[in-house]
Design an enzyme around this catalytic site. Structure first.
Site, PDB file in Angstrom:
ATOM      1  N   GLY A 282       0.813  -1.209   0.000  1.00 48.70           N
ATOM      2  CA  GLY A 282       0.000   0.000   0.000  1.00 48.70           C
ATOM      3  C   GLY A 282       0.846   1.258   0.000  1.00 48.70           C
ATOM      4  O   GLY A 282       0.529   2.243  -0.690  1.00 48.70           O
ATOM      5  N   ASP A 283       1.935   1.252   0.772  1.00 52.59           N
ATOM      6  CA  ASP A 283       2.845   2.397   0.790  1.00 52.59           C
ATOM      7  C   ASP A 283       3.478   2.592  -0.589  1.00 52.59           C
ATOM      8  O   ASP A 283       3.669   3.725  -1.038  1.00 52.59           O
ATOM      9  CB  ASP A 283       3.955   2.175   1.819  1.00 52.59           C
ATOM     10  CG  ASP A 283       3.418   1.810   3.190  1.00 52.59           C
ATOM     11  OD1 ASP A 283       2.340   2.318   3.557  1.00 52.59           O
ATOM     12  OD2 ASP A 283       4.065   1.006   3.874  1.00 52.59           O
TER      13      ASP A 283
END
Length: 302
Positions: free
Chosen positions: A251-252
């Site tokens: 996600g990052d």
């Protein structure tokens, strides 16, 4: 300049096991790796792979904190951490056997005087800078710390990117963040509804825009992602094809890819595709995404 904030950085100690992890006995690994972790640091790392400079802000402590700072600097990121007077930065253990098991530790306390030092660094941000806030809040910080930061920098022309959940996210929308990234489940939880269709996703993403968000990126795991842009576009992208090895930092990486794609092109479709490729590249790797794999996956999306 792009700035990321990691309140509680960690050394991520990744242990690989070909056999199942069995509780109550001595287990042996096949190999181990150490990464410098924390959501903001992950974003900075992938931005660096994509050719964008950033400054990593946050707090470190003790010998583990020094190791994190050295590692971040050596990776080409400008580490501008505040050193806490007591404790040690945390070590998180990620066990990759037939199932993936994580033990995430607490980390050191952050006293008020050190938080004031972070505010002083943030006060140097100027029009056109980007600030990335991602992840949970350590127990030693006020629950509304994200809100306090955005309030402090409001009306300076700073682009805020916020990757957080529920009230932590909802409470900052009045400061008009450039990008927020809830997942499909979190989107439903914020409005106490079941999200079933793409039209449902668009409907509730637009409600977040009504509350102040500019661009809303919704990740949907194996179903891909949707972007509702501030200029009214609804953009949809599937997932990249490959074997998933790793869920940590995907996600990052998507956030970093989106920022990089938009910085380079000012085109939301390019940003969405770059974010999708970066998230996939991390998911298909043992560590965070590399520029080579991101580029390879990006070409499959266009």
């Amino acid at each position: 300049m792009i700035y990321t904030v990691t309140f509680n950085p960690a050394l991520d100690y990744v242990v690989h096991m070909s056999k199942d992890l069995v509780p109550g006995i001595t287990n042996r690994s096949d190999s181990e790796e150490i990464y410098f972790g924390g959501k903001g640091i992950n974003v900075s790392t992938v931005l660096s792979e994509l050719g964008l400079n950033s400054t990593a802000l946050g707090f470190v402590a003790g010998f583990t904190g020094r190791a994190i700072e050295d590692g971040v600097n050596k990776s080409g990121i400008n580490a501008d951490f505040i050193h806490l007077p007591e404790g040690n930065s945390r070590i998180n253990v990620k066990i990759k056997a037939s199932d993936e098991t994580e033990v995430n530790c607490q980390g050191p306390a952050i006293p008020k005087e050190c938080l004031d030092m972070l505010f002083a660094k943030l006060d140097t941000l100027v029009n056109g800078d980007t600030l990335v806030l991602a992840g949970s809040i350590p127990s030693s910080l006020p629950d509304n710390i994200y809100e306090k930061i955005l309030e402090r920098l409001d009306k300076r022309g700073v682009n805020f990117v916020v990757d957080a959940t529920r009230d932590l996210l909802l409470n900052v929308l009045k400061y008009h963040p450039f990008l927020i990234k809830p997942n499909k489940q979190e989107l439903g939880e914020m409005f106490n509804v079941e999200i079933d269709t793409d039209d449902d996703i668009e409907k509730y993403a637009k409600k977040l825009q009504e509350k102040g968000a500019r661009n809303v990126l919704i990740s949907m795991a194996g179903e891909g992602s949707m972007l509702i842009t501030e200029d009214g576009q609804r953009l949809r992208q599937g997932v990249c094809k490959g074997k998933v090895k790793n869920s940590v930092g995907a996600g990052d990486s998507m956030v970093a890819g989106f920022i990089a794609g938009y910085e380079k092109s000012k085109d939301y479709q390019v940003a969405l595709n770059t974010g999708t490729a970066a998230g996939g590249a991390t998911a298909f790797s043992d560590g965070l995404a590399t520029a080579e794999l991101i580029d390879k996956l990006y070409k499959t999306l266009i």
